[in-house]
Design an enzyme around this catalytic site. Structure first.
Site, PDB file in Angstrom:
ATOM      1  N   SER A  51       0.809  -1.225   0.000  1.00  0.00           N
ATOM      2  CA  SER A  51       0.000   0.000   0.000  1.00  0.00           C
ATOM      3  C   SER A  51       0.842   1.275   0.000  1.00  0.00           C
ATOM      4  O   SER A  51       0.314   2.346  -0.261  1.00  0.00           O
ATOM      5  CB  SER A  51      -0.960   0.019   1.194  1.00  0.00           C
ATOM      6  N   LYS A  88       0.814   4.251   6.679  1.00  0.00           N
ATOM      7  CA  LYS A  88       0.170   5.143   5.719  1.00  0.00           C
ATOM      8  C   LYS A  88       0.722   6.554   5.891  1.00  0.00           C
ATOM      9  O   LYS A  88       1.343   6.879   6.893  1.00  0.00           O
ATOM     10  CB  LYS A  88      -1.357   5.195   5.946  1.00  0.00           C
TER      11      LYS A  88
END
Length: 140
Positions: A51, A88
């Site tokens: 990700s 993230k």
């Protein structure tokens, strides 16, 4: 943190034209001293998943994470979302904040209070292997 028992030579090499200098070794380098600025609040985390590939963070990479750094938009953070750790980028999303992946295949996680989110620290460095298969040493 005690000094590392493995101080390595620090060698300089230009990424452009080769240097005519013959003396490349400048000093010895302790990687922990170079990468860790606050030992009591620092930990290492091995990344799993893709990700964050747009940020140059790949599955198998090591992150150096400092819990004492105040998370700000733009920082890559380690967060627990509903009890599961994720890496993230912290971004502004409208008037709020979100945990944003660096891969369009993954959704943003708005920090709107509906999900249990706790920031576990700010990633300060990534250690990325340039060899296929990751950074694990293999015997020859």
């Amino acid at each position: 943190m005690p000094p590392s028992t493995l101080a390595l030579p620090l060698v300089h090499a230009p990424a452009g034209f080769p240097s005519p200098a013959e003396d490349y070794i400048d000093q010895r380098l302790d990687l922990a001293e170079h990468l860790v600025r606050n030992p009591p609040s620092t930990y290492f985390l091995r990344v799993q998943g893709d990700s964050m590939r747009g940020a140059g963070i790949h599955s198998g990479d090591l992150l150096v994470v400092d819990r004492s750094v105040e998370p700000r938009p733009g920082h890559v953070v380690v967060a627990a979302v509903d009890g599961e750790l994720t890496v993230k980028r912290l971004k502004r999303l409208g008037r709020g904040l979100a945990l944003a992946p660096e891969n369009p295949d993954y959704p943003h996680v708005p920090l709107d209070g509906e999900r249990g989110v706790e920031i576990w620290g700010v990633a300060l460095h990534v250690i990325h292997s340039l060899t296929p298969g990751g950074s694990r040493w293999t015997s020859r």
